[in-house]
Every structure is written in structure tokens, then in C-alpha cells.
Design an enzyme around this catalytic site. Structure first.
Site, short mmCIF file in Angstrom:
data_model
loop_
_atom_site.label_atom_id
_atom_site.label_comp_id
_atom_site.label_asym_id
_atom_site.label_seq_id
_atom_site.Cartn_x
_atom_site.Cartn_y
_atom_site.Cartn_z
N ASN A 81 0.79 -1.22 0.00
CA ASN A 81 0.00 0.00 0.00
C ASN A 81 0.83 1.27 0.00
OD1 ASN A 81 -1.58 -2.11 2.14
ND2 ASN A 81 -2.61 -1.53 0.24
N ILE A 89 0.91 6.82 0.06
CA ILE A 89 0.27 5.78 0.88
C ILE A 89 -1.19 5.63 0.46
CG2 ILE A 89 -0.34 5.11 3.25
CD1 ILE A 89 1.96 7.08 4.14
N CYS A 90 -1.59 4.39 0.22
CA CYS A 90 -2.99 4.10 -0.10
C CYS A 90 -3.67 3.69 1.21
CB CYS A 90 -3.09 2.98 -1.13
SG CYS A 90 -4.80 2.59 -1.55
N LEU A 91 -4.39 4.62 1.78
CA LEU A 91 -5.08 4.40 3.06
C LEU A 91 -6.38 5.18 3.01
CD1 LEU A 91 -4.92 3.19 5.95
CD2 LEU A 91 -3.69 5.25 6.63
N LEU A 124 -0.37 -0.24 -4.33
CA LEU A 124 0.39 0.79 -5.06
C LEU A 124 1.73 0.19 -5.47
CD1 LEU A 124 -0.20 4.04 -2.98
CD2 LEU A 124 -0.92 3.59 -5.33
#
Length: 157
Positions: A81, A89-91, A124
Site C-alpha cells: 500500500n 500511501i494508499c489508506l 500501489l
């Protein structure tokens, strides 16, 4: 903008007060710009990131806390991520699930939780995500440990 400054000053005071309460997070505000912050977070125990210290950069928008901060890893990390080159950051809380109840400190806690519990279905870093999705936990952990040693651990000597 005045409301966001007031909120950030309040968070700054809280961070100063609670430094000892959360030893895994060291959050600092840029001396000349309240909208720029940095954090050092410790890799969670019993993960390939254990023993590592990871640097995060925060760019806080003037509409904060109504809009989320932009946060990225400055330290290289092998994680599904996190974009390997940019540190993005994929959050969900940094995107569509943001709430003004979140603070910069709680965002750091959420990132540490993400490090311990990656989400390989929205990667990601496709290499990292593919290792986990194909069930190659050993391959993922050895790559993550290697990058932690290379990028996030202090050099001895």
C-alpha cells in the site's frame, strides 16, 4: 485558514504533552511552517518492519481538518500500500474515509496499523501485492525485511 492554524497549534501542544505516552511516534512541526510536519515511526513488532524507523512527510492543507493531510513515506519501504518510488500511501482515511476527528498523531497510528496489516487487494506496489495475493508470505517478508534493513535501520560503526 485561521481555524486550521488553531487546530494545528492545539495538536502541536498535545504532541508536546504526550511525547512519552506514544514512544513509537515522534511527530514534529516545521519551525517556519505549521502546515509542514514530519514524523518518525517505529516499525511494528512481529512484522518485517520491526527494528526500523521510518520517516513520514506531512503536507497539511489550509482546509484542515476538513480535508486530510497528504502523507508519504520518505524512507523506502516494501509494502503493497506504499508506492515504492514516491512514498505515496494508499489508506482510506487519507482519501474518502477522512473525518475531522482524525489528528496527525492518529494518522501515524493508522499507518503503523497498515504496516502490520497490509491490504494486497489495493496495491500501489504491485510486486509486493502480488507476492501476498499469490500466498508467498515468505517472499514478501524477506523483501520487506531486506528493505527495512537497507533503508530504515541505523548504520552501525
Amino acid at each position: 485558514m485561521q481555524a486550521s492554524r488553531a487546530r494545528l497549534f492545539k495538536e502541536y501542544k498535545e504532541v508536546q504533552r504526550e511525547k512519552a505516552a506514544d514512544p513509537d511516534i515522534q511527530l514534529v512541526c516545521d519551525d517556519s511552517n505549521i502546515f509542514k510536519w514530519a514524523a518518525l515511526i517505529k516499525g511494528p513488532s512481529e512484522t518485517p518492519y520491526e527494528g526500523g524507523v521510518f520517516q513520514l512527510a506531512f503536507a497539511v492543507p489550509e482546509q484542515y481538518p476538513l480535508q486530510p493531510p497528504q502523507v508519504r513515506f520518505l524512507t523506502k519501504i516494501f509494502h503493497p500500500n506504499v508506492h515504492f518510488k514516491t512514498g505515496e500511501i494508499c489508506l482510506d482515511i487519507l482519501k474518502n474515509a477522512w473525518s475531522p476527528a482524525w489528528t496527525l498523531q492518529s494518522v501515524c497510528r493508522a499507518i503503523i496499523a497498515l504496516m502490520a496489516h497490509p491490504e494486497p487487494d489495493s496495491p500501489l506496489n504491485c510486486d509486493s501485492g502480488n507476492l501476498l495475493r499469490s500466498g508467498d508470505l515468505r517472499g514478501y517478508q524477506s523483501m520487506a525485511r531486506m528493505y527495512t534493513r537497507l533503508a530504515a535501520m541505523p548504520r552501525k560503526g
